[in-house]
Design an enzyme around this catalytic site. Structure first.
Site, PDB file in Angstrom:
ATOM      1  CB  SER A 143      -5.318 -33.581  -3.890  1.00  0.00           C
ATOM      2  OG  SER A 143      -6.506 -32.846  -4.142  1.00  0.00           O
TER       3      SER A 143
ATOM      4  CB  SER B  31      -8.592 -30.197  -4.745  1.00  0.00           C
ATOM      5  OG  SER B  31      -9.509 -31.267  -4.843  1.00  0.00           O
TER       6      SER B  31
ATOM      7  CB  THR C  35     -10.019 -36.606  -0.241  1.00  0.00           C
ATOM      8  OG1 THR C  35     -10.016 -37.804  -1.000  1.00  0.00           O
ATOM      9  CG2 THR C  35      -8.654 -36.359   0.364  1.00  0.00           C
TER      10      THR C  35
ATOM     11  CE  LYS D  56     -14.752 -37.877  -0.104  1.00  0.00           C
ATOM     12  NZ  LYS D  56     -15.161 -38.414  -1.426  1.00  0.00           N
TER      13      LYS D  56
ATOM     14  CG  ASP E   5     -32.066 -31.873   3.572  1.00  0.00           C
ATOM     15  OD1 ASP E   5     -31.900 -31.854   4.812  1.00  0.00           O
ATOM     16  OD2 ASP E   5     -32.983 -31.261   2.994  1.00  0.00           O
TER      17      ASP E   5
ATOM     18  CG  ASN F 214     -17.524 -33.560  -0.989  1.00  0.00           C
ATOM     19  OD1 ASN F 214     -18.573 -33.027  -0.632  1.00  0.00           O
ATOM     20  ND2 ASN F 214     -17.069 -33.469  -2.235  1.00  0.00           N
TER      21      ASN F 214
ATOM     22  CG  ASP G  15     -17.859 -36.585  -3.522  1.00  0.00           C
ATOM     23  OD1 ASP G  15     -17.180 -35.917  -4.321  1.00  0.00           O
ATOM     24  OD2 ASP G  15     -17.388 -37.127  -2.509  1.00  0.00           O
TER      25      ASP G  15
ATOM     26  CE1 TYR H 246      -6.489 -36.995  -9.299  1.00  0.00           C
ATOM     27  CE2 TYR H 246      -8.750 -37.062  -8.489  1.00  0.00           C
ATOM     28  CZ  TYR H 246      -7.413 -36.721  -8.317  1.00  0.00           C
ATOM     29  OH  TYR H 246      -7.011 -36.108  -7.155  1.00  0.00           O
TER      30      TYR H 246
ATOM     31  N   GLY I 242     -12.892 -40.080 -13.420  1.00  0.00           N
ATOM     32  CA  GLY I 242     -12.742 -39.438 -12.127  1.00  0.00           C
ATOM     33  C   GLY I 242     -12.512 -37.943 -12.227  1.00  0.00           C
TER      34      GLY I 242
END
Length: 271
Positions: free
Chosen positions: A13, A15, A59, A63, A75, A84, A100, A212, A232
């Site tokens: 990841s 992130s 991830t 999810k 919503d 996510n 996402d 990615y 990605g």
């Protein structure tokens, strides 16, 4: 304050690099980790978090399970059937969201300002649902899913069909299914992108490769100068900026976070 990305596998990841770059840019003394958590472990893992925790990025394969952790569901997460992002207060989940979907919209519009009337999504999982809905947000009235296991893509097809615009949605096998529309989104592994599939995607104006890593995938490598490639990393950065803003209450520094992702990917690749 603490945040993290959870999933399995998780070592790949980007992130942590993105969020830490955002913290550094804004002078925030926050911490962001990558935690390996399986689907059956998610409930206990979240329940064990302390009051210093503010947010979680999720991830695969978490999810859809994440929606069960709170009644407060945005919503767009409810529409996608997947979350996510989990926002916490005093260690308690107060909102399940999906960045996402708007992240995919922003990623496409950053690189392509043309029409989207029809699109094809390769894959049938949670990311396929979010990106398929993003195509609808961009104007698509028809979405075709090409899935390796069409019988398992029913939930994704139903989620896209539930978009307020009422799009036509159909599911066909990945093998042999025709790619249609201005945009093709790939959510399938690079190993599934054989020469035949790449050739079937050759007439789309936009290729949106949700991966990615590894990079470039066969599909991404096929895109020439006359077509638009959305990667990605584009998706990851745009959705991460939205998460950053939710977690910190501060505007996410897009370019600083993108640059951190580019550096991190570069450090992982030979040469």
């Amino acid at each position: 304050m603490r945040c993290a990305v959870m999933g399995d596998p998780i070592a790949h990841s980007l992130s942590p690099a993105l969020h830490h770059a955002g913290y550094a840019e804004l002078g925030l003394d926050w911490r962001y980790d990558a935690l390996r958590v399986g689907e059956d472990e998610l409930t206990d893992a979240v329940a064990g978090l302390g009051p210093e925790w503010r947010g979680l990025s999720l991830t695969m394969p978490l999810k859809r399970r994440a929606l069960l952790l709170t009644r407060a569901v945005s919503d767009r997460a409810r529409l996608a059937g997947a979350a996510n992002t989990l926002l916490l207060e005093d260690g308690v989940v107060v909102l399940a969201d999906n960045t996402d979907l708007p992240g995919a919209v922003a990623a496409v519009r950053e690189r392509y300002d043309g029409p989207v009337t029809t699109g094809t999504v390769l894959g049938g999982g949670a990311t396929a649902a979010s990106t398929g809905l993003a195509l609808c947000e961009l104007g698509a009235t028809s979405v075709r899913l090409l899935a390796r296991a069409p019988e398992r893509a029913a939930a994704t097809a139903a989620a896209i069909a539930a978009h307020p615009s009422g799009p036509h949605v159909e599911v066909l096998p990945l093998t042999g299914g025709t790619v249609v529309g201005e945009v093709v989104v790939s959510t399938v592994p690079a190993a599934a992108q054989d020469a035949g599939l790449v050739a079937r995607c050759a007439d789309t104006a936009v290729v949106f490769e949700a991966l990615y890593e590894p990079w470039p995938t066969p599909l991404a490598a096929s895109v020439g100068a006359d077509r638009v490639l959305v990667g990605g990393l584009d998706l990851l950065v745009h959705q991460a900026v939205l998460q950053f803003e939710m977690f910190t209450g501060r505007p996410g520094p897009l370019e600083a976070m993108r640059a951190a992702g580019v550096r991190e990917l570069g450090s992982r690749r030979p040469g």
